[in-house]
Write a protein that holds these residues in place. Structure first.
Motif, PDB file in Angstrom:
ATOM      1  N   ALA A 105       9.822 -10.726 -45.330  1.00 13.95           N
ATOM      2  CA  ALA A 105       8.557 -10.190 -46.050  1.00 13.95           C
ATOM      3  C   ALA A 105       8.092 -10.894 -47.349  1.00 13.95           C
ATOM      4  O   ALA A 105       7.777 -10.524 -48.255  1.00 13.95           O
ATOM      5  CB  ALA A 105       8.729  -8.770 -46.444  1.00 13.95           C
ATOM      6  N   LEU A 106       8.226 -12.488 -47.116  1.00 15.76           N
ATOM      7  CA  LEU A 106       7.643 -13.256 -48.168  1.00 15.76           C
ATOM      8  C   LEU A 106       6.131 -12.885 -48.327  1.00 15.76           C
ATOM      9  O   LEU A 106       5.410 -13.018 -47.102  1.00 15.76           O
ATOM     10  CB  LEU A 106       7.934 -14.853 -47.979  1.00 15.76           C
ATOM     11  N   PHE A 107       5.408 -13.033 -49.337  1.00 16.80           N
ATOM     12  CA  PHE A 107       3.967 -12.713 -49.441  1.00 16.80           C
ATOM     13  C   PHE A 107       3.353 -14.022 -48.972  1.00 16.80           C
ATOM     14  O   PHE A 107       3.293 -15.330 -49.422  1.00 16.80           O
ATOM     15  CB  PHE A 107       3.668 -12.627 -50.810  1.00 16.80           C
ATOM     16  N   PRO A 108       2.423 -14.008 -47.723  1.00 20.37           N
ATOM     17  CA  PRO A 108       1.980 -15.118 -47.023  1.00 20.37           C
ATOM     18  C   PRO A 108       0.939 -15.937 -48.034  1.00 20.37           C
ATOM     19  O   PRO A 108       0.703 -17.124 -47.786  1.00 20.37           O
ATOM     20  CB  PRO A 108       1.502 -14.640 -45.848  1.00 20.37           C
TER      21      PRO A 108
END
Ligand code: ATP
Ligand code: MG
Lengths: 378, 296
Positions: A105-108
């Motif tokens: 869930a890294l901010f894209p």
């Protein structure tokens, strides 16, 4: 047997000294739909600075438990306290918990550095300090200089490490890791295991570490909770879990184990096939049972007269049915009159290597044979 | 017939690699031809007409001049037309965005069980022609309309509110006509928005407003840009709704083109205004592609 009982009591008492528990989970329960209990009445205390491993097969409710601690799922009649602070009904952003998601869930839309800095920004850390701490965190997960990349320009393992850095950099009072090593190759996984453990001990962060990999749980954790179908099957030190499994499920799930059908004849006596073996029946005196023996606790010698074997050990004659070379160990499947025992011999220490079809003698200590009532822990 | 068409892919399957460019061109060609004949050529012709010297009665001369553009830019009325159109374009787009965004976000998050049905309901106004819907609004908003009727009979107001034949009426009608388009574009552009990003932001300490500003908004920016481009273009080029709900009192570029071309028969003038509208669209497209690149 006496000492065995005592050993069982001591660690349990240690883990239950409630006043020093930092994270307390009381009656954690999650029900989906009408009657599907994803997590069923968990009670876990984790002392400050300790690493708890939650171990269990896929779908047993590990992620669900973690999400409840983080506040991302509503809890049904349960209580969670951190350091005496009841957080059961606090929204997630007020819990001060670092979380590494199973799928990162890294901010894209942000660079790696912006991702890692996000939590610092939320805490009002100044720009200069934030930049230093981001750099430091990226070095800690061995990704220095990757700050300007976008997550999609990184491999799965690298993203996982960024997620770890993002959670660590805020120095949360509790760190939750959901299978943080699942996408790394064997070598990197070993390194990261040591790295995480080292970081966790250095920063003294109380951590809950979810995994379905028993090696990870046994090697890294101070405490291991084995979960099975939403319930806590056993909570104890890695040694407790491995040496003194509470039920058949734990014995079978943690480490490789031979499970043999048998019947308890008397206290510490089990009949398997035609033979009766001394063993640890854990207080049971009768009934159908399953006996568990670890493969590497069985020693193999070329066939010889049974009467030469010390009465203090169990022994069974058998014939090698299969030889499997695994690298550091060789696995022999041995047929002992209807039952198959899997045994392991370290290649380095092997005095003898056996061929398929060869007759030999299997020996093991009675206390290495744990007997469980049929159906315990399913 | 069906047998013949279905046999074609099989017959060509072995030589697929070779025939691939041919197939691609064959599939693209019809649309390319239609586009060329029905769009590119007319636009070129339109550009040419816009430079033809104006002669009354719809006669096209062979003299080329810049006069049509010079007249347009020196006339204060036409400047008013441009500003009216831009205000309508930006205003309607913004209001439509505000109305459609929560709908799209809700549709994106609702359980799949309900999503399809709610999605169909959202876009169902498209099944009714916008002319019919505009007449519907006239019935509702008119001086003797349903809305004023209810307010007056319940004694809240004495005289009817002016809701049609003015800019307000045009805004109301346009927003309603465009909401389905906006909602569709938004949902199409929400692909990157996943719940875990919000959860991650929350676990890092972001409250709901920060999560919206820093995570949801940037991740939905492509959808917002697409929807705004579409609605901006549609609202500037629409003329039926402004004509009917504006009652001839709202002057826009689109209505002016209609008047010049169909009523005055001043085709060169109409063409010049059309070219100006095209330029505005081109600018909007440029802004759009910059926004999309920035948030990619
Ligand atoms: N939203 C949901 N609705 C219904 N059931 C769910 C939902 N989320 C999870 N479950 C069920 O709850 C159980 C526990 O899920 P959970 O994700 O906690 O498993 P897990 O132990 O993390 O497994 P894994 O190791 O595969 O990640 C599963 O059987 C799953 O099917
Ligand atoms: Mg999981």
């Amino acid at each position: 047997m006496q000492t065995q009982e005592l050993r069982q009591v001591i660690p349990a008492a240690e883990t239950n000294t409630g006043d020093q528990a930092f994270l307390k989970l009381k009656g954690i329960t999650k029900r989906y739909g009408v009657d599907y209990m994803a997590v069923d009445d968990l009670d876990i205390d984790v002392p400050k600075g300790k690493l708890l491993g939650l171990l269990g097969p896929s779908g047993c409710g590990k992620t669900t438990t973690l999400r409840m601690i983080a506040g991302l799922l509503d809890i049904t009649r349960s209580k969670i306290t951190i350091d005496g602070d009841d957080i059961s009904h606090k929204p997630p952003h007020k819990r001060d918990i670092g979380l590494v998601f199973q799928n990162y869930a890294l901010f894209p839309h942000m660079t790696v550095a912006q991702n890692v800095a996000f939590g610092l920004e939320m805490r009002g850390v100044g720009r200069v300090e934030a930049r230093d701490r981001v750099e430091e965190a990226l070095e800690m997960v061995r990704l220095p200089g990757y700050g300007e990349r976008k997550p999609k320009e990184m491999s799965g393992g690298q993203q996982q490490r960024v997620a770890l850095a993002r959670a660590l950099v805020i120095r949360p009072r509790l760190l939750l890791l959901d299978e943080p090593l699942s996408n790394l190759d064997a070598k990197l996984r070993d390194d990261m295991r040591i790295e995480i453990r080292e970081i966790q001990q250095r920063l003294q962060i109380t951590t809950v570490f979810v995994t379905h990999d028993q090696v990870e749980a046994l090697t890294m954790c101070d405490l291991v909770g084995v979960m099975h179908k939403g319930k806590l099957a056993q909570l104890g030190t890695p040694e407790d879990i491995y040496e003194r499994p509470a039920d058949l499920f734990v014995a079978d799930f943690v480490g490789r184990t031979n499970i043999l059908d048998g019947e308890i004849e008397a206290l510490d006596r089990v009949r398997i096939g035609a033979s009766v073996y001394p063993c640890n029946t854990r207080g049971l005196t009768s009934g159908k049972a399953k006996a568990a023996i670890r493969p590497h606790r069985i020693s193999l010698t070329p066939s010889r007269d049974r009467s030469l074997v010390s009465m203090a050990t169990n022994a069974a004659h058998g014939k090698v049915t299969r030889v499997t070379y695994i690298g550091d160990v060789v696995q022999y499947d041995i047929d002992i009159g209807g039952n198959t025992l899997t045994t392991e011999v370290h290649t380095a220490s092997a005095g003898h290597s056996f061929q398929s079809g060869e007759k030999l003698l299997c020996e093991w200590k009675p206390q290495d044979m744990q007997v469980f009532a049929q159906g315990s822990g399913n | 017939m069906a047998a013949i068409t279905s046999s074609v892919p099989f017959a060509e399957a072995p030589a697929r690699r070779k025939t691939f460019p041919f197939l691609l061109i064959a599939l693209l060609l019809p649309m390319a031809i239609i586009n060329f004949v029905a769009f590119v050529l007319p636009v070129i012709r339109l550009g040419m007409i816009s430079f033809i010297e104006s002669r009354s009665g719809g006669v096209l001369t062979n003299n080329y001049t810049l006069e049509n553009y010079a007249d347009f830019f020196t006339d204060s009325f036409s400047i008013e037309l441009v500003s009216n159109s831009l205000i309508l374009g930006f205003g309607v787009t913004l209001i439509t965005l505000c109305c459609a965004y929560p709908i799209a976000l809700f549709l994106h998050r609702v359980s799949p069980k309900w999503r399809n049905m709610l999605f169909v309901i959202t876009v169902s106004p498209l099944l009714v022609s916008s002319v019919v819907r505009t007449y519907g609004w006239m019935v509702i908003l008119g001086d003797q309309g349903v809305f004023n009727g209810i307010l007056m009979s319940s004694g809240i107001i004495d005289s009817p509110l002016r809701l049609t034949n003015n800019t307000l009426g045009v805004f109301i009608g346009m927003v309603e006509v465009l909401i389905p388009y906006m909602a569709l574009s938004l949902i199409a552009g929400f692909g990157r928005l996943e719940n875990v990003y919000e959860e991650a932001a929350a676990s890092l300490g972001a409250n709901s407003w920060t999560r919206f500003r820093r995570v949801i908004l940037p991740l939905t920016a492509p959808g917002i840009a697409l929807g705004c481009l579409l609605c901006f273009v549609l609202s500037i080029s629409s003329f039926i709704t402004p004509k009917l709900l504006g009652g001839g009192r709202v002057f826009l570029l689109a209505t002016e083109i209609y008047d010049q071309a169909v009523i005055q028969l001043e085709w060169p003038t109409a063409a010049a205004i059309s070219v100006i509208v095209l330029i505005i669209f081109g600018l909007a497209l440029a802004v759009y592609s910059r926004v999309v690149k920035r948030f990619d």
